[in-house]
Motif scaffolding. Structure first.
Motif, short mmCIF file in Angstrom:
data_model
loop_
_atom_site.label_atom_id
_atom_site.label_comp_id
_atom_site.label_asym_id
_atom_site.label_seq_id
_atom_site.Cartn_x
_atom_site.Cartn_y
_atom_site.Cartn_z
N GLU A 153 -3.36 30.43 4.84
CA GLU A 153 -3.49 30.47 6.30
C GLU A 153 -3.87 29.13 6.91
OE1 GLU A 153 -4.73 34.53 4.66
OE2 GLU A 153 -4.97 32.40 4.14
N LEU A 154 -4.41 28.23 6.10
CA LEU A 154 -4.84 26.91 6.58
C LEU A 154 -3.82 25.83 6.25
CD1 LEU A 154 -8.66 27.04 5.72
CD2 LEU A 154 -7.51 27.61 7.87
N THR A 155 -2.58 26.25 6.03
CA THR A 155 -1.51 25.30 5.74
C THR A 155 -0.31 25.58 6.64
OG1 THR A 155 -0.42 26.68 4.05
CG2 THR A 155 -2.23 25.25 3.31
N ARG A 156 0.61 24.63 6.64
CA ARG A 156 1.84 24.80 7.40
C ARG A 156 2.97 24.20 6.57
NH1 ARG A 156 0.85 22.69 12.93
NH2 ARG A 156 1.00 20.61 11.95
N SER A 157 4.08 24.93 6.53
CA SER A 157 5.23 24.43 5.76
C SER A 157 6.52 24.80 6.49
CB SER A 157 5.23 25.01 4.34
OG SER A 157 5.28 26.43 4.38
N ASP A 158 7.58 24.13 6.11
CA ASP A 158 8.91 24.36 6.69
C ASP A 158 9.65 25.33 5.79
OD1 ASP A 158 11.44 24.33 7.68
OD2 ASP A 158 11.57 22.14 7.85
N PRO A 159 10.00 26.51 6.29
CA PRO A 159 10.71 27.48 5.44
C PRO A 159 11.98 26.92 4.81
CG PRO A 159 10.03 28.51 7.49
CD PRO A 159 9.77 27.03 7.64
N SER A 160 12.57 25.95 5.46
CA SER A 160 13.81 25.39 4.92
C SER A 160 13.57 24.28 3.90
CB SER A 160 14.68 24.84 6.07
OG SER A 160 14.01 23.76 6.72
N ASP A 161 12.33 23.84 3.77
CA ASP A 161 12.01 22.78 2.81
C ASP A 161 10.65 23.07 2.20
OD1 ASP A 161 11.68 20.54 1.31
OD2 ASP A 161 11.67 19.12 3.00
N SER A 162 10.63 23.77 1.06
CA SER A 162 9.38 24.20 0.43
C SER A 162 8.78 23.13 -0.45
CB SER A 162 9.64 25.47 -0.39
OG SER A 162 10.62 25.22 -1.39
N SER A 163 9.30 21.96 -0.43
CA SER A 163 8.78 20.91 -1.31
C SER A 163 7.59 20.17 -0.70
CB SER A 163 9.88 19.90 -1.64
OG SER A 163 10.35 19.26 -0.46
N TRP A 164 7.22 20.50 0.55
CA TRP A 164 6.11 19.84 1.22
C TRP A 164 5.21 20.89 1.89
CZ3 TRP A 164 5.23 14.68 0.79
CH2 TRP A 164 6.29 13.90 0.29
N VAL A 165 3.94 20.54 2.02
CA VAL A 165 3.00 21.40 2.72
C VAL A 165 2.02 20.53 3.51
CG1 VAL A 165 1.38 21.55 0.77
CG2 VAL A 165 1.38 23.33 2.54
N GLU A 166 1.72 20.96 4.72
CA GLU A 166 0.72 20.27 5.53
C GLU A 166 -0.61 21.01 5.41
OE1 GLU A 166 2.20 20.00 9.51
OE2 GLU A 166 3.13 18.05 9.13
N ILE A 167 -1.67 20.25 5.26
CA ILE A 167 -3.02 20.81 5.10
C ILE A 167 -3.74 20.70 6.43
CG2 ILE A 167 -5.13 20.72 3.76
CD1 ILE A 167 -2.52 21.33 2.17
N LEU A 168 -4.09 21.84 7.02
CA LEU A 168 -4.62 21.85 8.38
C LEU A 168 -6.13 21.77 8.46
CD1 LEU A 168 -2.31 24.67 9.84
CD2 LEU A 168 -1.93 22.19 9.78
N GLN A 169 -6.81 21.82 7.32
CA GLN A 169 -8.27 21.77 7.35
C GLN A 169 -8.78 21.13 6.07
OE1 GLN A 169 -10.52 25.25 8.81
NE2 GLN A 169 -11.75 25.11 6.95
N GLU A 170 -9.76 20.29 6.19
CA GLU A 170 -10.37 19.66 5.01
C GLU A 170 -11.21 20.70 4.26
OE1 GLU A 170 -13.44 16.01 3.96
OE2 GLU A 170 -12.42 16.07 5.91
N VAL A 171 -11.13 20.67 2.93
CA VAL A 171 -11.92 21.59 2.11
C VAL A 171 -12.77 20.80 1.12
CG1 VAL A 171 -10.31 23.51 2.34
CG2 VAL A 171 -10.06 21.92 0.43
N ALA A 172 -13.84 21.43 0.66
CA ALA A 172 -14.77 20.78 -0.27
C ALA A 172 -14.39 21.11 -1.71
CB ALA A 172 -16.19 21.27 0.02
N PRO A 173 -14.86 20.30 -2.66
CA PRO A 173 -14.63 20.62 -4.07
C PRO A 173 -15.15 22.02 -4.40
CG PRO A 173 -15.52 18.40 -3.85
CD PRO A 173 -15.60 19.03 -2.49
N GLY A 174 -14.39 22.74 -5.19
CA GLY A 174 -14.77 24.10 -5.60
C GLY A 174 -14.34 25.18 -4.63
N ASN A 175 -13.72 24.80 -3.50
CA ASN A 175 -13.32 25.79 -2.51
C ASN A 175 -12.36 26.81 -3.12
OD1 ASN A 175 -13.29 26.49 0.47
ND2 ASN A 175 -11.09 26.23 0.12
#
Length: 406
Positions: free
Chosen positions: A112-134
């Motif tokens: 839910e915290l990512t965004r991707s292009d259905p036509s190109d699954s080779s990339w993903v955008e990260i919409l929120q910074e997360v901490a180690p162990g998340n």
């Protein structure tokens, strides 16, 4: 007459838990563990994802100039499979809940915290910074190898079954269920399916005690009705002696045909009889041969109440339980108890919680033959010895029949 507490102590001191057996896990519910359960491995055995999302390096989730990080997707990991590749800087892997976290990843970001292009699954955008162990469940986070997860004496319920399955305990060492013989006595007793004749009553005690014994965790067997002759009692007791506990109803008072005590003295021993309580004064405990015998009164309410106070704790000790007695709480007795008796009086009542306190209302006529007084009772209000009464609104202790033992 002896007190209820002395009777309970003497009965329970006279018996020990039954021998242990090993059963399949599916057959262990309701039994008591006869040994500690020690985990042989970490659980979970590997770090795994708590969410559907992307496994990545937490440092790669940082935004640059207010723009989401953009990572290259190098594969997918499903539950039950291990990734062959490692996460490297600027990369991520799709991951399913429960799948092992790949090498190089220190966090999982939920989808839910990512965004991707259905036509190109080779990339993903990260919409929120997360901490180690998340969203990572660490290896051994639940159970560590060598940890005692369940103790000897624990009752096995659904949650315990789940834990035992989790640690791979396919078979479990438990205390076996007691086999309890139930004997009704008296020439006046007929079976439930027979038509009533003058002077006869149906064998309600046999069926009531069978159900109560089963609910307590033992295996009951009704052995029918022993007639008011020593020959009939000896014959039934010869069968009963093949069990771990004998429970009788009737035949322990002072009448000419109350023969249970006589046979107990002949074939075993009477430890005591007569308890300072109502209902249930004529109650005997001892042995036939080497088998403990609990002789309950013949009146049905007396049999029911004395089973709760004495029979159930006996069965629980045979089963290996450590908590034997129902809890008591203070209640306000709404309608009071006006009948005086020199003995301790156990009054059937229904207890409810109301405005932060427990309120009891008695269930009507308290005669020991009034079986309907049991129907709505979830407690026994305790009126102390000495002819005391309880005025409406006074407080007393109540033994809670639908609460677990403590």
């Amino acid at each position: 007459m002896i007190s209820v507490e002395e009777a309970q102590e003497r009965m329970l001191a006279a018996i020990q838990p039954l021998p242990a057996i090993t059963v399949a896990l599916a057959e262990a519910a309701g039994l008591v563990l006869a040994e500690d359960i020690i985990a042989q491995e970490d659980l979970p055995p590997f770090a795994n994802s708590a969410m559907d999302g992307y496994a990545l390096r937490s440092v790669d989730t940082r935004m640059e100039n207010g723009r989401p990080a953009r990572l290259r997707v190098i594969g997918t990991i499903a539950a039950g499979y291990v990734a062959e590749q490692a996460i490297e800087p600027g990369t991520a892997m799709r991951i399913m809940t429960g799948a092992p976290v790949p090498r190089g990843a220190d966090a999982v970001i939920q989808i839910e915290l990512t965004r991707s292009d259905p036509s190109d699954s080779s990339w993903v955008e990260i919409l929120q910074e997360v901490a180690p162990g998340n969203n990572i469940r660490a290896a051994g986070e639940d159970i560590r190898r060598g940890q005692r997860v369940l103790s000897q004496g624990s009752e096995i319920g659904p949650w315990e079954i789940g834990v035992l399955a989790t640690v791979g305990q396919a078979r479990v060492k438990v205390i076996r269920r007691p086999r309890v013989a139930i004997v009704s006595t008296g020439d006046e007793i007929i079976d439930v399916g027979e038509p009533l004749q003058p002077g006869k009553i149906r064998n309600s005690n046999g069926y009531l005690l069978e159900a109560a014994v089963r609910r307590a965790g033992a295996e009951p067997q009704r052995l029918g009705v022993a007639r008011d002759t020593e020959e009939s009692l000896r014959q039934v007791f010869s069968q009963a002696m093949q069990h771990d506990l004998i429970i009788t109803s009737g035949g322990v008072s002072v009448g000419e045909f109350d023969l249970v005590k006589r046979i107990m003295n002949e074939q075993g021993v009477i430890d005591f009889w007569q308890i300072n309580m109502r209902p249930g004064k004529p109650l005997a405990f001892g042995r036939i041969g080497q088998v403990p015998l609990l002789g309950l009164p013949g009146n049905p309410v007396s049999a029911a109440v004395t089973f709760e106070l004495f029979g159930r704790p006996l069965i629980r000790k045979l089963l290996g339980h450590r908590r034997l007695h129902r809890p008591q709480v203070e209640v306000t007795v709404e309608d009071g108890v006006s009948e005086r008796t020199p003995r301790r009086h156990y009054v059937r009542a229904h207890v409810r919680r109301e405005q932060g306190r427990f309120v009891a209302r008695t269930t009507g006529h308290q005669g020991s033959h009034i079986t309907t007084s049991l129907l709505n009772a979830n407690a026994l209000v305790i009126v102390p010895e000495g002819g005391k009464i309880l005025k409406p609104g006074e407080t007393a202790q109540a033994l809670m029949l639908d609460w677990p033992e403590e």
